[in-house]
Scaffold this active site. Sequence first.
Site, PDB file in Angstrom:
ATOM      1  N   TYR A  65       0.922  -0.882   0.023  1.00  0.00           N
ATOM      2  CA  TYR A  65       0.281   0.525   0.065  1.00  0.00           C
ATOM      3  C   TYR A  65       0.538   1.256  -0.324  1.00  0.00           C
ATOM      4  O   TYR A  65       1.891   0.586   0.989  1.00  0.00           O
ATOM      5  CB  TYR A  65      -0.676   0.799   1.657  1.00  0.00           C
ATOM      6  CG  TYR A  65      -2.070  -0.700   0.912  1.00  0.00           C
ATOM      7  CD1 TYR A  65      -2.996   0.701   0.434  1.00  0.00           C
ATOM      8  CD2 TYR A  65      -3.326  -1.243   1.108  1.00  0.00           C
ATOM      9  CE1 TYR A  65      -4.413   1.256  -0.365  1.00  0.00           C
ATOM     10  CE2 TYR A  65      -4.154  -1.611   0.570  1.00  0.00           C
ATOM     11  CZ  TYR A  65      -4.750  -0.126  -0.056  1.00  0.00           C
ATOM     12  OH  TYR A  65      -6.457   0.781  -0.435  1.00  0.00           O
ATOM     13  N   GLU A  67      -0.517   4.494  -0.766  1.00  0.00           N
ATOM     14  CA  GLU A  67      -1.340   6.351  -0.716  1.00  0.00           C
ATOM     15  C   GLU A  67      -0.410   7.160   0.205  1.00  0.00           C
ATOM     16  O   GLU A  67       0.640   7.163   0.326  1.00  0.00           O
ATOM     17  CB  GLU A  67      -2.251   6.667   0.357  1.00  0.00           C
ATOM     18  CG  GLU A  67      -3.537   5.900  -0.424  1.00  0.00           C
ATOM     19  CD  GLU A  67      -4.968   5.096   0.600  1.00  0.00           C
ATOM     20  OE1 GLU A  67      -4.757   6.301   1.465  1.00  0.00           O
ATOM     21  OE2 GLU A  67      -5.401   4.257   0.812  1.00  0.00           O
TER      22      GLU A  67
END
Length: 479
Positions: A65, A67
Site C-alpha cells: 500500500y 497512498e
Amino acid sequence: MSSPNAESTAFRSALEVIRAVEPRVADAIGAELADQRESLKLIASENYASPATLLAMGNWFSDKYAEGTVGRRFYAGCQNVDTVEALAAEHARELFGASHAYVQPHSGIDANLVAFWAILADRVESPALKRAQVRQVNDLTEEDWFALRRELGDQRMLGMSLDAGGHLTHGFRPNISGKMFDQRSYGTDPATGLIDYDRVAEAAREFRPLILVAGYSAYPRKVNFRIMREIADSVGATFMVDMAHFAGLVAGKVFTGDFDPVPHAHIVTTTTHKSLRGPRGGMVLCGPELADQVDRGCPMVLGGPLPHVMAAKAVALAEARRPDFADYAQRIVDNAQALAEGLLGRGAKLVTGGTDNHLVLIDVSGYGLTGRQAEQALLDSGIVTNRNAVPQDPNGAWYTSGIRIGTPALTTRGLGAAEMDATAELIHTVLSQTTAGSNADGTPSKAKYVLDPALADKVSRQATDLLSTHPLYPSVTLT
Ligand SMILES: *Cc1c(COP(=O)(O)O)cnc(C)c1O
C-alpha cells in the site's frame, strides 16, 4: 538486451508456478499469447508491451500500500515504491519535457478524473470545495455535498464531439464527466473532416468553458495545439490535452512544435498502454501551478497506487527514451500512411482522405455496410478491428458507419509498408465481398451480413501467412 533465453525461461517458470495452483489460469495465459500471435491486430488503441515491461508487473510490489506521493506516504515502508515511482516520473518528465509528472493513475479515465479535479480545485471559488480539500471527504455534511454539487455543476467543458473522434471522458453522458460538467462539443468541417479552428474559437467565445479539451480516439489527423491554446487563452479556459492515443508519437518526436501538446497545454493526460507501449495505466503531466492538486489524485479520486504497474511504467518509459523508440514512432505513421494509400488505391472511402497519425478511419458506407457488419465480417476473416462512428454518422454510435484501424501493434511486430499494402488488399477483399443482410421480415438489417465462409477462411489463412514472417515475442517459447 537480455538474452532471448532469459525471457523464455522467465515466462515458462512463471507459468509452471501458476500451473501448480490453478492450471486453468496458466492455460488461459498461454492461450492468450497464442491468440495474439495469430491475429492481425489493427485495433488502434492496442499494442504489445516488451517482456521487461510485462515482467516488472509480476512481483511483490503488488502487495504494497502506498497512498500519498514520493516521500510523503500514509503508510510506512514505502522506500522501494518511492524508488520506482520517482524513476517513472523522472523518465516521464525527461521524455516529454514536462515539469511535473504524476504516474499513479490506473487508466486513462482515471488520469482524466485526476486532471478534472485538479482544475476544479485550482480554478473554482467554492467554499464547499475548499472544505473538501482540508477535511476528509466523508466528513462533509450533507449540506456541504449539496453546495459542492451546485457550485461544480455550473462549470463548463468544451471538447471534441464523439462522432468527430472525441472521447467519452470529455464530458459525455456515459462517463461521470458528463454529469460533472455542462458540456458542449466542437466537431469537424463536414466537407474536409478536419477541425475548423475558427469554429472552435467561435464555440469557445459563445460558451466560455472553464476547460477546453483537445485529444481524440478516432481523428486521423494532427491537432494544432498552439492554436488551441490561443483559443483557450482568449476565453480564460484551462487547456487540457488528452494524448491517450498518440502519446507514443509525442514521445518519439513525430509530433513536434505546434503538434506537441506538452509545451502548449496547462495539463496533459495519457494512457501508458496504447502507442506508448507500456503497461495498462495512465499518467498526468503539468506545470508547477497544478502540480499540488494533481498529486492529490489518490485518495481524492483514485484508489491506492499500483506500485507493480509504476515499476513497469518506469521500464517502459526508459525504453521510450531510447533512440529506437523514435524510429518505431515514425514507422507507426509510415505504416498508417501505407495502409491508407493501399485502401484509397483500391477505392475505399477514408474520413479526411488519409492520415497523419497512427490511425485510419474507413467510411464503410462506401461498401454498402454498417460498421457493425464490416467489423464482424473482418473478424470472421481473422482481421481484428473495431467499428467507430464517422462524423455525422447516420447509423449512430452503436451500428456506426466506420471501421477504425491503427498500426501501433503491427508496427511493434515489425510489419512494414509491403505488409500494409497486403493488409489493405485483405481488408478491401472482405469488405467488397460482404453484403448487407436482411431481417426475417425482409427489411434491411444493420447487423446481419452475408460473406462466403470459404472466402473468410482464405483471407484468414492469408492473414496468418502475413504474420508468420514477423512472429510476436520471437524470444519467447513456452514449450
Ligand atoms: C483510451 C482513451 C481513454 C481511456 O483510457 P482507459 O485506460 O481505457 O481508461 C481516455 N481518453 C482517450 C482519448 C482515449 O483514447
